[in-house]
Write a protein that holds these residues in place. Structure first.
Motif, mmCIF file in Angstrom:
data_model
loop_
_atom_site.group_PDB
_atom_site.id
_atom_site.type_symbol
_atom_site.label_atom_id
_atom_site.label_comp_id
_atom_site.label_asym_id
_atom_site.label_seq_id
_atom_site.Cartn_x
_atom_site.Cartn_y
_atom_site.Cartn_z
ATOM 1 N N LEU A 107 41.485 -6.124 -8.741
ATOM 2 C CA LEU A 107 41.045 -7.040 -7.688
ATOM 3 C C LEU A 107 39.626 -7.532 -7.935
ATOM 4 C CD1 LEU A 107 42.445 -5.387 -4.485
ATOM 5 C CD2 LEU A 107 43.294 -7.375 -5.683
ATOM 6 N N GLU A 108 39.404 -8.733 -7.526
ATOM 7 C CA GLU A 108 38.120 -9.374 -7.745
ATOM 8 C C GLU A 108 36.993 -8.646 -7.007
ATOM 9 O OE1 GLU A 108 38.481 -11.749 -9.771
ATOM 10 O OE2 GLU A 108 36.748 -13.060 -9.714
ATOM 11 N N LYS A 159 43.758 -10.385 2.436
ATOM 12 C CA LYS A 159 43.664 -9.144 1.681
ATOM 13 C C LYS A 159 43.042 -9.371 0.308
ATOM 14 C CE LYS A 159 46.877 -5.507 2.549
ATOM 15 N NZ LYS A 159 48.200 -5.011 2.167
ATOM 16 N N GLN A 160 43.375 -10.446 -0.301
ATOM 17 C CA GLN A 160 42.910 -10.682 -1.654
ATOM 18 C C GLN A 160 42.112 -11.969 -1.701
ATOM 19 O OE1 GLN A 160 46.485 -10.743 -3.950
ATOM 20 N NE2 GLN A 160 46.432 -8.547 -4.234
ATOM 21 N N THR A 161 41.167 -11.981 -2.624
ATOM 22 C CA THR A 161 40.414 -13.210 -2.774
ATOM 23 C C THR A 161 41.241 -14.206 -3.558
ATOM 24 O OG1 THR A 161 39.433 -12.335 -4.748
ATOM 25 C CG2 THR A 161 38.204 -12.062 -2.731
ATOM 26 N N LYS A 162 40.798 -15.445 -3.547
ATOM 27 C CA LYS A 162 41.597 -16.465 -4.180
ATOM 28 C C LYS A 162 41.638 -16.286 -5.692
ATOM 29 C CE LYS A 162 41.250 -19.951 -0.678
ATOM 30 N NZ LYS A 162 40.621 -21.177 -0.241
ATOM 31 N N ALA A 163 40.577 -15.730 -6.233
ATOM 32 C CA ALA A 163 40.551 -15.543 -7.672
ATOM 33 C C ALA A 163 41.620 -14.570 -8.117
ATOM 34 C CB ALA A 163 39.180 -15.055 -8.108
ATOM 35 N N ASP A 164 42.048 -13.709 -7.210
ATOM 36 C CA ASP A 164 43.106 -12.769 -7.564
ATOM 37 C C ASP A 164 44.453 -13.449 -7.633
ATOM 38 O OD1 ASP A 164 41.398 -10.675 -7.655
ATOM 39 O OD2 ASP A 164 41.580 -10.254 -5.531
ATOM 40 N N LEU A 165 44.543 -14.616 -7.076
ATOM 41 C CA LEU A 165 45.831 -15.271 -6.970
ATOM 42 C C LEU A 165 46.099 -16.207 -8.150
ATOM 43 C CD1 LEU A 165 46.157 -16.071 -3.228
ATOM 44 C CD2 LEU A 165 47.667 -14.698 -4.590
ATOM 45 N N LYS A 166 45.419 -16.010 -9.242
ATOM 46 C CA LYS A 166 45.679 -16.866 -10.397
ATOM 47 C C LYS A 166 46.980 -16.442 -11.058
ATOM 48 C CE LYS A 166 42.869 -18.968 -12.784
ATOM 49 N NZ LYS A 166 41.890 -19.469 -13.745
ATOM 50 N N GLN A 173 48.169 -12.259 3.734
ATOM 51 C CA GLN A 173 48.038 -11.987 2.310
ATOM 52 C C GLN A 173 46.732 -12.530 1.761
ATOM 53 O OE1 GLN A 173 51.545 -13.702 0.756
ATOM 54 N NE2 GLN A 173 52.796 -11.899 1.125
ATOM 55 N N GLU A 174 46.364 -13.661 2.225
ATOM 56 C CA GLU A 174 45.154 -14.254 1.689
ATOM 57 C C GLU A 174 43.916 -13.508 2.116
ATOM 58 O OE1 GLU A 174 45.031 -18.385 2.433
ATOM 59 O OE2 GLU A 174 46.883 -18.714 1.306
ATOM 60 N N GLN A 195 39.509 -12.281 -15.346
ATOM 61 C CA GLN A 195 40.029 -12.882 -16.565
ATOM 62 C C GLN A 195 38.924 -13.153 -17.574
ATOM 63 O OE1 GLN A 195 42.473 -16.113 -15.367
ATOM 64 N NE2 GLN A 195 43.964 -14.744 -14.438
ATOM 65 N N TYR A 240 44.549 -22.799 -6.685
ATOM 66 C CA TYR A 240 43.474 -21.832 -6.995
ATOM 67 C C TYR A 240 43.111 -21.799 -8.471
ATOM 68 C CZ TYR A 240 45.114 -20.060 -2.544
ATOM 69 O OH TYR A 240 45.509 -19.962 -1.257
ATOM 70 N N ILE A 282 39.442 -21.929 -9.567
ATOM 71 C CA ILE A 282 38.529 -20.807 -9.331
ATOM 72 C C ILE A 282 38.436 -19.968 -10.592
ATOM 73 C CG2 ILE A 282 38.235 -18.692 -8.008
ATOM 74 C CD1 ILE A 282 39.748 -20.164 -5.789
ATOM 75 N N LYS A 283 37.193 -19.630 -10.932
ATOM 76 C CA LYS A 283 37.002 -18.822 -12.125
ATOM 77 C C LYS A 283 37.195 -17.364 -11.745
ATOM 78 C CE LYS A 283 34.354 -21.167 -15.536
ATOM 79 N NZ LYS A 283 33.158 -21.124 -16.355
ATOM 80 N N SER A 284 38.141 -16.776 -12.364
ATOM 81 C CA SER A 284 38.405 -15.383 -12.051
ATOM 82 C C SER A 284 37.543 -14.509 -12.942
ATOM 83 C CB SER A 284 39.879 -15.092 -12.282
ATOM 84 O OG SER A 284 40.085 -13.719 -12.400
#
Lengths: 1448, 235
Positions: free
Chosen positions: A582-583, B18-25, B15-16, A562, A554, A557-559
């Motif tokens: 959260l995003e 619930k949160q988007t992938k960007a949250d998993l950085k 888990q996935e 951040q 991941y 992916i641009k968060s």
């Protein structure tokens, strides 16, 4: 070499075994030989006194080879599969010795069973994943990496617990470890071929075994039969050559030489074999001598001899070891010395244990096994299952001698399948014996060589005490299948990586070696510059590869979070905000999103665009467009659109609110100072201002969608009209009618009427939402409100159960993205439901607000599907009291309404026209509805009856089926509608026109709020264009336009797929493509369809029909399902007829009004107008007309009414229609005249090939879809139904339907108007000549056409045509389908967009929902190509079922 | 007995959802302080400079802090502890494990004549496991024995022509050493590049000569986010 070398002198008689007795290996292979021997049980017969060559009595297989073979096969066939498997398995493991030995059969399975039972009692569980679902890495992992089933105990390896490894390596090593592979290891018998306790005889026997094995191998490889064959062939040739008259000396010589060579070879081959045999025999002699000297037998073997009958009636000889029972014999006459007894005891107490070592780690131990005395075998017979993630680098067996302190005998490698090559085929099992000897192997081998070379010189090898040698038989197997088998080993991966570098930078490696050799490398030396560069390059490459591999999932992916965190230190405004974790929360927060940079957004957006375009039409078109010009045109459109979309995106990002409102997207209004400043000032003084009172607040109820958590859509289904009835009931109706004539009492009539059930319609309302975030929520209250199905018997009980289930649940049930609700079933042709159906839409969790964006999607829709519900009772078994009720629904028609329209209008109500198929088998419309109760005279009634008979089984396209609905939205959502008509984008027109237009618009808006009035529209480039410019006569594509050209043009336009602008051009305002762009894109909105159709009509009326009295207009108004629409109007100026064409469906509605005229003296005074409309045209979906435009001007409706049936269409009359521009203004604004923007259209030729391709693909696709659907999803009841398509069984029927029926239907649709038949009634009546001509044409075409002259005539003709098609179909059905089967089906027609949409159309009909296994499906597709890649697709779908009683 | 991977597959999915992938950085917080310096043999005041070196995949979320952290000047207590107690708070987002952050340390000396000299250098790698850590970083002082272009006289202008320092000119070197001894001007590095793993300059480090100097003590609290969920550990 002391032995006499084999020379030519030594003849065949020197040997004890004759030439022909040598085993020649043309019998069986070694294994076959043994199996055969085993099968026949030949070794039961024990040696006799008479011995052949002092061996055991020869066993002679007297049968010739082929018979023996056959017999074996038969026996093998008769076995059961399991028996056979067992036999082979056991056999394999036993045979590992290389020498067959008859013994008791000890199955592996029994052992396993016992051990399993034991282990199940003391079951232990291992966990390989932690709570988060990750593989347990690092320390714990390597201990538990290899899983064993219960069969194996587990040794803890404490040394590894302290072992720590870097994270990156761990991540790398474990990345492939998701799926364990099973590895089965069978361990069979351990046999010693040398043991310290061996007596001399034992040693000899071991040698003998070894020799026999070697001999077998050699015999199998012997080329004797091959040489013999070739010799035979050569001899034949010589005889042939001799018979020839020619001179063949040379050839003869050649052959002779070859023969001699072969003979020599043959002799050599035989000699070696014979030598080996003599070796064996000599060994056997020594054994016998040994036995005599010792006076006892210590090994249970005897040498046996077998003769085989060969094909040439000679005998082959084979040696076999035969078993004897020592104990019995020893009891007889042998006295065992005490030393011997002790020896036997020590041997029997000798214990062996095996350890399995995988990746240098002890994984399992077998049980401890005692040696068997005379045979020196340890039968371990264990099966081990090992679970491995990667292929282990090494699997080893450690053989332990069990003592007080165990002693290691040897460690041997075990071969795994797929080790030597990586292929699926290499995953078979490996069955081998492993040799263990502690370095004695070479000695053994050399001894064997000596035995061969030095004749009969027995080597007495004296060994030390602790030396062993022997074999273990094992079998390894990967029991799974699949492309991943055998699993890759970790070593392989690294190996591959390394090789990559080598390929690319072969030089650098050499340099590295050089440097290492020299041990000194001066960087600063300029001579080394090149080397240095290369080395650095290599290093860079390596770091690149490594850094690429180390990327965290991941991370690409641009968060947004951040990004914001970073920006917080640059932009001080941001520090006020809290950045949520959260995003999703950020995305919902419009303010935060503003801060995010535009550049990054743009990049993302471009990606999005690319992805979206894939789904778009362009891509689909791009596959098959051959014409370069059209490709170019498409490309330019694409470019323009992309540029515009990026602009729009930027603007949106700039704007304050996060909503997609079209106003945000559009250019800001720049006031251009056309007028002078002074004039403006004066204007501002004199313009009206608002009164001082408080401003009126409107739309109080409208809520900002961001504050909503739920939206409720409620649909009130009120009434239906003209629902088709079952044709089987018509005959009953007639009976009743006749009876009614006889008895007139009220009671009887009512009773009689009760028997008829013409149709029982039911409406299914389906809400389909495409968004991922929004869900449909169903309340319990709603569920309770829903009426239980009022059906007798078991179904009711079922219904109650359902309710109970719902009540047990918590407050709300999340249903999903799609929801179906049913109305109750009501009987009759004009059913009244009066039922309210609610849908609640909200987010998944109830407290969260939901985005309006999720709902404003043109793909969201509500579908109202009209079904006829049929049910019948079936006796359940023998019991006459119990019945089961089966219910099926049959599709009649449907209306779909996009949700977007509802959001724009808040409330929709009215009569909705239902789209029916052209015919429904076994259904028909009733022409005369209330004829039963009508008091008419008899002749009239008879006529009606007659008509009933005549129109048997036809759905009259002229009679529309409608339902009355009202739909409301609560709370109403504020949707930013179309951009207001007053805004304009300069560029194409003079600003004066716009200014004038705005003034006029504001004026009309005050008066007529609901009317749809618009003067200009945006083209693709984003400039406002005056609407009349869009209209010019344009030539339609080159179809045969001699007759019915109007209908054909309408049909063609209706076939161009419909796509909402919001779908195609996202983020852009409503765009008016010009006609060429529309055709190229092959998709468009209401306006594009209408404009194109109007252009075609103008051309046809001018050039083909050459009629001056017809004028064409585009009508702007509101329609019922679609909201704001455009229609096309053909107006007959002389007769005040007006045809309104719906460009999407190709349907016509006719309106006419007559002027009442009174003559007073010489003057005629009009007293008003009267509408003479057809009843059925009341169902015109267009309900509100705002304005009309042609290629010259725009006419605004200033009448009191808006509904077309009440309006006057005399456009020249300024009392009714007000033109926007007068002549002076036209001259002022358009000095060159109003020039049209589109030129001649370019069409591509229809490609038949592609249509066939699509047709075949679609056919396959639909069938598969139906199968899958019926197997998996059917009604969420987990019922699996198999589906049969018997297109082949009914090949003739399908052919007929495809070639005739569908073709006829297409031509019917293409030429005949099904509605609006009243048009031109009277206008063309006088033109009889034309009529005759057209009739002649029609006869040639064999299609009944031309309905334009009289209403009755056309009506009847079109009906006849339909009837003909249908009758033919039924006749064919009777011909080819069994009489016990009935057919229910219908043809569907739509223009081809993509496969999924076609499936949606069919799924909506519910024909795939029939819950029964004993039905057959017919699915026939056909595509008709039209110019410019338009495809008209027909799907005839039908169900064949066993006929059942139809009444219920 | 069901297979282990089957049991756990659903948990991951949940888990996935619930949160988007960007949250998993993956993210790393390094919070701590430069506690002080030990065993520096001077009576002058010392201060420390800390620069952070990390790989391309490491994104420092406060770009402002990237330039370096500098402590105050501190004079030693009787135990020869130069206490700085300088806090730092770093927040990284991690997309690539390569280049785990390192502290490049530089100790400066302020003498009685208010002259500043770089005294010693050192590198410390931040710990890779979560929790509290105390790092002692040994430092070294370059001596200009080897004549490399990296080492120059103190206060020399960087732009001077490098050609003057020819390889074989040992006399200059001696002079330079004598100067540095009497004037208390130790040689200094012109760039911090030899401290990092940067490609070219790091390789040249082998030419450097140095003497060991005192130690710097750093305390760090490491907080790892999402490392476990992304299935790799810092241990």
């Amino acid at each position: 070499m002391n032995s006499p070398p084999p020379n030519s002198k030594s003849t065949e008689t020197q040997f004890k075994f004759g030439l022909l007795k040598v085993l020649r290996s043309n019998y069986f292979a070694d294994v076959d030989r043994m199996t055969e021997a085993h099968n026949q049980g030949l070794f039961e017969s024990i040696i006799d006194e008479k011995e052949w060559l002092n061996c055991g009595k020869p066993i002679v297989d007297k049968r010739p080879v082929h018979e023996a073979k056959r017999a074996n096969e038969k026996e093998v066939q008769d076995e059961g599969e399991e028996q056979r498997k067992q036999r082979l398995e056991n056999l394999n493991l036993y045979l590992m010795d290389g020498v067959f030995k008859a013994g008791e059969e000890m199955g592996l399975q029994e052992w396993n069973k016992r051990r399993l039972e034991k282990s199940l009692i003391s079951e232990q569980k291992f966990y390989y994943f932690d709570d988060d679902g990750n593989l347990v890495a690092d320390r714990e992992f390597f201990e538990e990496k290899i899983q064993r089933l219960f069969l194996i105990d587990f040794d803890e390896n404490l040394a590894l617990q302290t072992h720590q490894r870097p994270a990156s390596r761990c991540a790398r090593e474990n990345q492939n470890k998701q799926l364990p592979f099973r590895l089965d290891i069978f361990i069979g018998v351990l046999q010693f071929s040398y043991h310290p306790q061996f007596s001399r005889e034992d040693q000899y026997v071991a040698d003998l075994k070894y020799l026999i094995k070697k001999y077998r191998k050699r015999a199998d490889l012997a080329l004797i039969p091959h040489y013999q064959k070739t010799l035979n062939i050569l001899e034949k040739e010589t005889t042939e050559l001799q018979s020839r008259p020619d001179d063949t000396k040379m050839e003869m010589e050649m052959i002779q030489l070859e023969k001699e060579r072969l003979r020599e070879e043959l002799r050599k081959e035989i000699e070696t074999l014979q030598k080996l045999m003599e070796q064996i025999y000599a060994k056997w002699d020594t054994i016998k001598e040994e036995r005599k000297t010792v006076g006892a037998i210590s090994s249970p073997y005897k040498l046996g001899v077998r003769f085989y009958n060969s094909t040439d009636n000679t005998k082959e000889v084979d040696f076999i070891l035969q078993q004897i029972e020592i104990n019995k014999e020893s009891n007889k006459d042998q006295i065992i010395s005490k030393a011997e007894e002790g020896r036997r005891q020590t041997i029997k107490s000798f214990r062996v244990q095996l350890e399995i070592v995988i990746n240098n780690q002890v994984v399992a131990q077998t049980r401890k096994v005692n040696l068997d005395w005379p045979s020196f075998e340890a039968r371990i017979m264990e099966k081990l299952q090992v679970y491995v993630f990667t292929k282990p680098t090494s699997v080893k067996l450690r053989i332990w001698k069990v003592q007080l302190i165990n002693k290691l005998i040897d460690e041997i490698e075990i071969e795994l399948p797929g080790e030597k090559s990586y292929a699926i085929t290499s995953t078979g099992f490996v069955l081998k014996e492993a040799y263990f000897a502690q370095g004695r192997k070479t000695i053994r081998e050399s001894r064997y060589q000596d035995l061969i070379s030095q004749n009969n010189k027995a080597l007495n090898y004296k060994s030390t005490e602790e030396e062993f040698e022997g074999f273990i038989s094992f079998r390894t197997e990967w029991p799974d299948f699949g492309p991943k088998m055998p699993p890759e080993s970790l070593d392989m991966q690294y190996h591959q990586l390394e090789t990559k570098y080598e390929d690319e930078l072969g030089d650098a490696d050499d340099i590295e070696k050089m440097i290492v050799d020299e041990k000194y490398f001066d960087i600063n030396d300029p001579r080394n510059e090149e080397l240095y560069e290369k080395l650095t390059k290599k290093q860079d490459k390596q770091t690149e590869v490594i850094s690429g591999e180390c990327v965290v999932p991941y991370s690409h992916i641009k968060s947004k979070r951040q990004q914001l965190l970073k920006m917080k230190f640059v932009q001080p405004q941001l520090s006020k905000y809290k950045i949520p974790l959260l995003e999703q929360q950020i995305e919902r927060d419009g303010e935060l999103i503003q801060f995010l940079g535009e550049d990054d957004d743009q990049m993302d957006y471009e990606k999005e665009l690319r992805n979206q375009n894939k789904e778009d039409q362009f891509q689909i078109l791009g596959d098959y467009i051959n014409d370069e010009a059209t490709k170019q045109r498409l490309l330019t459109i694409q470019k323009i659109l992309q540029a515009r979309k990026i602009e729009a995106k930027l603007k949106r990002a700039k704007n304050q609110s996060g909503l997609i409102s079209i106003e945000n997207v559009v250019n800001e209004f720049h006031f251009e100072a056309a007028a002078s400043l002074l004039a403006e000032c004066i204007k501002s003084i004199f313009t009206k201002r608002r009164k001082l009172g408080p401003q009126k607040r409107t739309n109080l109820d409208k809520k900002n969608p961001t504050q909503l958590s739920e939206v409720q859509i409620s649909a009130l289904v009120i009434q239906g009209n003209n629902v088709p009835i079952r044709s089987s009931d018509v005959s009953k109706l007639l009976e009743v009618k006749q009876k009614l004539n006889q008895y007139n009492s009220v009671k009887e009539t009512i009773e009689l009427l009760g028997k008829i059930k013409k149709v029982s319609p039911i409406i299914q309302v389906t809400l389909d939402i495409q968004s991922d975030n929004v869900r449909i929520i169903r309340n319990i209250d709603v569920l309770k409100k829903k009426q239980k199905p009022q059906l007798p018997g078991q179904l009711q009980a079922f219904g109650q159960q359902e309710d109970d289930e719902y009540e047990a649940d918590i407050e709300r049930l999340i249903i999903g993205k799609k929801d179906d609700q049913l109305t109750s079933e009501v009987e009759g042709v004009n059913p009244e439901w009066n039922e309210l159906i609610d849908f609640r839409i909200g987010r998944e969790f109830k407290q969260q607000q939901f985005d309006p964006e999720d709902l404003i999607n043109s793909r969201n829709k509500i579908t109202f599907t009209l079904f006829d519900q049929i049910g019948w009772f079936k006796q359940k078994g023998m019991n006459t009291q119990e019945h089961t009720l089966t219910i099926t629904r049959r599709y009649i028609g449907s209306v779909t309404i996009p949700l977007l329209n509802l959001f724009q209008q808040e409330k929709m109500s009215g009569r909705f026209r239902i789209n029916r198929p052209l015919f429904l088998l076994n259904y028909r419309t009733l022409n005369v509805e209330n004829f039963l109760m009508d008091q008419r005279n008899q002749t009239q009634q008879q006529n009606e009856l007659q008509s009933l008979h005549n129109n048997f089984d036809i759905i009259d396209p002229h009679i529309p089926t409608t339902i009355e609905l009202t739909m409301t939205l609560e709370p109403s959502i504020k949707v930013n509608e179309d951009l207001s008509a007053t805004t304009y984008f300069p560029g194409a027109e003079s600003t004066n026109l716009f200014l004038y237009g705005i003034r006029q618009l504001n004026r009309y808006r005050e008066q007529y709020k609901d009317r749809y009035i618009k003067f200009w529209a945006e083209n693709l480039k984003g400039e406002s264009v005056f609407l009349p410019r869009f209209i010019t006569p344009l030539k339609p594509p080159e179809i045969d336009f001699t007759a019915n050209s109007i209908e054909k043009a309408a049909r063609y336009v209706s076939l161009i797929p419909f796509r909402n602008d919001t779908e195609v051009f996202r983020d852009l305002p409503d765009i008016y493509c010009n006609s060429q762009e529309f055709i190229d894109l092959r998709a468009g909105d209401f306006e594009e369809h209408a404009l194109l159709l109007c252009n075609f009509f103008m051309y046809i009326d001018e050039k083909i029909l050459k009629r001056d009295d017809i004028k064409n207009y585009v009508v702007m108004g509101r329609g019922l399902p679609e909201g704001k629409t455009q229609y096309v109007m053909r107006r007959f100026t002389k007769s005040n007829f007006v045809e309104l064409w719906n460009p999407q469906t190709g349907e016509v509605f006719v309106f006419q009004n007559q002027e009442y005229i009174k003559t007073l003296f010489c003057f005629t005074v009009s007293k008003g107008y009267k509408n003479l409309n057809d009843v059925d045209d009341d169902a015109c979906p267009l309900t509100n007309i705002g304005c009309i435009f042609d290629n010259q001007n725009i006419y605004i409706n200033i009448q009191n009414t808006e509904t077309p049936s009440e309006m006057n269409f005399n456009i020249e009359d300024t009392h009714f229609w007000e033109p926007l521009l007068n002549n002076d203004q036209i001259k002022a604004f358009f000095p060159k005249g109003i020039l049209p923007i589109s030129n001649e259209l370019v069409f591509d030729v229809p490609s038949v090939e592609r249509s066939i391709l699509v047709q075949d693909e679609l056919d396959k696709f639909l069938k598969n879809k139906i199968k899958d659907y019926r197997f998996e999803d059917l009604g969420q009841k987990k019922a699996h139904f198999t589906t049969t398509f018997n297109n082949q069984k009914y090949a003739q029927l399908t052919e007929f339907i495809r070639d005739r029926v569908l073709f006829d239907l297409e031509s019917f649709k293409f030429r005949i108007r099904t509605t609006g038949l009243a048009s031109e009634y009277g206008a063309q009546r006088n033109n009889e000549q034309q009529q005759q001509q057209q009739e002649q044409q029609n006869q040639e075409e064999q299609v009944p056409l031309n309905h334009e002259n009289s209403q009755q005539w056309t009506y009847q003709k079109s009906l006849d045509h339909l009837k003909k098609i249908q009758e033919q179909l039924i006749r064919q059905q009777e011909k080819y389908v069994r009489s016990s089967k009935e057919m229910y089906g219908f043809p569907l027609n739509f223009s081809f967009v993509d496969y999924e949409r076609a499936w949606d159309e069919i799924k909506a009909t519910g024909i795939a929902d029939i819950m029964s296994d004993d039905i057959e499906f017919l699915c026939i597709t056909r595509c008709f190509p039209y110019p410019h890649y338009v495809l008209s697709t027909w799907v005839f779908i039908a169900v064949l079922y066993k006929s059942k009683p139809a009444d219920m | 007995m069901s297979m282990p991977y089957q049991q756990t597959g659903n948990q991951l999915d949940y888990q996935e959802v619930k949160q988007t992938k960007a949250d998993l950085k993956a993210e790393v917080h390094l919070i701590g302080q430069i506690v002080g310096g030990l065993d520096f043999q001077t009576d002058d005041g010392l201060f420390c400079e800390l620069a952070i070196d990390c790989g391309d995949g490491w994104d420092l979320l406060q770009p402002g802090n990237n330039k370096g952290i500098q402590t105050q000047t501190s004079y030693a207590n009787p135990g020869q502890l130069f206490s700085w107690g300088h806090p730092f708070d770093l927040h990284f987002s991690v997309s690539n494990i390569i280049g785990w952050p390192k502290a490049l340390l530089k100790v400066w000396r302020l003498d009685s004549s208010n002259k500043i000299d770089a005294c010693s250098y050192g590198t410390a790698i931040f710990p890779r496991s979560a929790g509290y850590h105390q790092i002692t970083c040994e430092t070294w002082t370059p001596t200009g024995e080897n004549l490399d272009l990296e080492i120059r006289k103190p206060n020399e202008d960087l732009a001077t022509n490098t050609d003057q320092f020819s390889k074989f000119d040992r006399s200059l070197d001696w002079r330079f050493q004598a100067l540095s001894f009497y004037m208390e001007n130790p040689p200094r590095l012109t760039t911090l590049a030899p401290l990092t793993t940067d490609k070219g300059d790091f390789a040249r480090r082998k030419i450097l000569n140095s003497i060991s100097n005192g130690r710097i003590i750093i305390e760090v609290e490491v907080i790892l986010k999402n490392f476990k969920r992304l299935s790799f550990s810092g241990q």
